[in-house]
Design a protein around this motif. Structure first.
Motif, PDB file in Angstrom:
ATOM      1  N   CYS A   1      -6.096  11.295   9.753  1.00 20.57           N
ATOM      2  CA  CYS A   1      -5.755   9.892   9.560  1.00 20.57           C
ATOM      3  C   CYS A   1      -4.249   9.735   9.652  1.00 20.57           C
ATOM      4  O   CYS A   1      -3.501  10.702   9.413  1.00 20.57           O
ATOM      5  CB  CYS A   1      -6.256   9.383   8.210  1.00 20.57           C
ATOM      6  SG  CYS A   1      -8.064   9.270   8.094  1.00 20.57           S
TER       7      CYS A   1
ATOM      8  N   GLY B   1      -9.613   8.773   3.406  1.00 25.22           N
ATOM      9  CA  GLY B   1      -9.331   7.895   4.537  1.00 25.22           C
ATOM     10  C   GLY B   1     -10.597   7.645   5.350  1.00 25.22           C
ATOM     11  O   GLY B   1     -11.453   8.529   5.482  1.00 25.22           O
TER      12      GLY B   1
ATOM     13  N   ALA C   1      -8.147   3.084   3.165  1.00 27.46           N
ATOM     14  CA  ALA C   1      -7.997   4.111   2.123  1.00 27.46           C
ATOM     15  C   ALA C   1      -8.814   3.726   0.911  1.00 27.46           C
ATOM     16  O   ALA C   1      -8.924   2.537   0.568  1.00 27.46           O
ATOM     17  CB  ALA C   1      -6.532   4.274   1.744  1.00 27.46           C
TER      18      ALA C   1
ATOM     19  N   ILE D   1      -2.317   6.529   5.257  1.00 29.62           N
ATOM     20  CA  ILE D   1      -3.330   6.908   4.260  1.00 29.62           C
ATOM     21  C   ILE D   1      -2.714   7.957   3.347  1.00 29.62           C
ATOM     22  O   ILE D   1      -2.349   9.048   3.809  1.00 29.62           O
ATOM     23  CB  ILE D   1      -4.598   7.450   4.926  1.00 29.62           C
ATOM     24  CG1 ILE D   1      -5.158   6.445   5.941  1.00 29.62           C
ATOM     25  CG2 ILE D   1      -5.640   7.805   3.879  1.00 29.62           C
ATOM     26  CD1 ILE D   1      -5.554   5.118   5.350  1.00 29.62           C
TER      27      ILE D   1
ATOM     28  N   LYS E   1      -5.873  10.195  -1.383  1.00 30.68           N
ATOM     29  CA  LYS E   1      -6.970   9.232  -1.247  1.00 30.68           C
ATOM     30  C   LYS E   1      -7.840   9.592  -0.061  1.00 30.68           C
ATOM     31  O   LYS E   1      -7.403  10.276   0.870  1.00 30.68           O
ATOM     32  CB  LYS E   1      -6.412   7.810  -1.084  1.00 30.68           C
ATOM     33  CG  LYS E   1      -5.689   7.286  -2.318  1.00 30.68           C
ATOM     34  CD  LYS E   1      -5.253   5.857  -2.132  1.00 30.68           C
ATOM     35  CE  LYS E   1      -4.543   5.326  -3.379  1.00 30.68           C
ATOM     36  NZ  LYS E   1      -5.457   5.279  -4.545  1.00 30.68           N
TER      37      LYS E   1
END
Length: 252
Positions: free
Chosen positions: A56, A66, A107, A60, A64
């Motif tokens: 990603c 993505g 995200a 992002i 977290k």
């Protein structure tokens, strides 16, 4: 009766194509935009079976999950994307790409579940959009714990104690002479002293000197020694006179 029946047949024939045409058009079409749903079945997580893994963009965060959504044909772009996560709630995305507006990135909290995804698109004629791949959150990087260097105490050898040798004196067949015991201070004469002719000489009338540790006076000791010498001299002189007389007799 025949005229109305013909009219009915014509009306029915015209209505069927219209219904078919309406069924093929995207749902919720408004002007040049229309609404489509996600092709994959929900709910899903970024690590669910069947979900591809990929990369990603830097938008992002690494902590977290993505999500990369994409439209199946060229000439069709996202206008609005609405997604719902549990936990995380609903998000509305209106900025798309890269590299073009047919790509959308979202995200979510790490481990969240995608429960709904609906897109409003324009151009082309598509029936759905796809989840291209997911980017699971990366675990936080823990700096390595450096152990302090182990310092070993120096190993000091104990001091060496030299034991004196107990060697015996060499044996050469000779005996060690016994120490001579002095008569001074013992009160008894030495056993090695032999009597001499001077022992029979009467002591003089001189005053006795102060006695020493041997029990005899110093005057007595001196007298005995002098008397012995005089007796020896007298014997030698007498012997000489006798020898001369014998020589004279022989000469006559």
């Amino acid at each position: 009766m025949s005229s109305p029946s013909k009219a009915t047949r014509w009306a029915t024939a015209l209505a069927v194509p219209l219904v078919l045409a309406a069924g093929t058009a995207p749902a919720f079409a408004t002007g040049d935009t229309y609404t489509v749903n996600l092709h994959q079945k929900l709910p899903l997580t970024a690590t669910s079976d069947g979900v591809e893994r990929g990369e990603c963009p830097n938008t992002i965060p690494a902590d977290k999950d993505g999500w990369h959504f994409v439209l199946p044909t060229n000439g069709t772009d996202f206008v609005k994307l609405t997604v719902t996560f549990q936990p995380g709630g609903q998000q509305v995305i209106t900025t798309f790409g890269p590299p073009s507006d047919k790509h959308a990135y979202v995200a979510s909290p790490a481990g969240a579940t995608l429960t709904s995804a609906v897109a409003q698109v324009k151009g082309g004629e598509v029936k759905w959009f796809n989840l291209s791949h997911a980017c699971p959150a990366k675990p936080p990087t823990t700096p390595p714990t450096t152990k302090p260097p182990t310092t070993n105490p120096p190993t000091t050898a104990p001091p060496t104690t030299t034991v004196p040798s107990t060697s015996k004196p060499p044996v050469d067949g000779t005996k060690t002479p016994a120490p001579v015991t002095s008569s001074a201070g013992t009160g008894s004469p030495s056993s090695s002293a032999s009597p001499t002719a001077s022992d029979s000489v009467a002591p003089t009338t001189s005053k006795p000197a102060t006695t020493g540790g041997g029990g005899k006076s110093l005057a007595q000791t001196g007298t005995v020694a002098v008397g012995g010498l005089l007796a020896t001299a007298a014997i030698l002189v007498g012997g000489g006179i006798l020898l001369r007389k014998r020589r004279g007799n022989h000469a006559a």
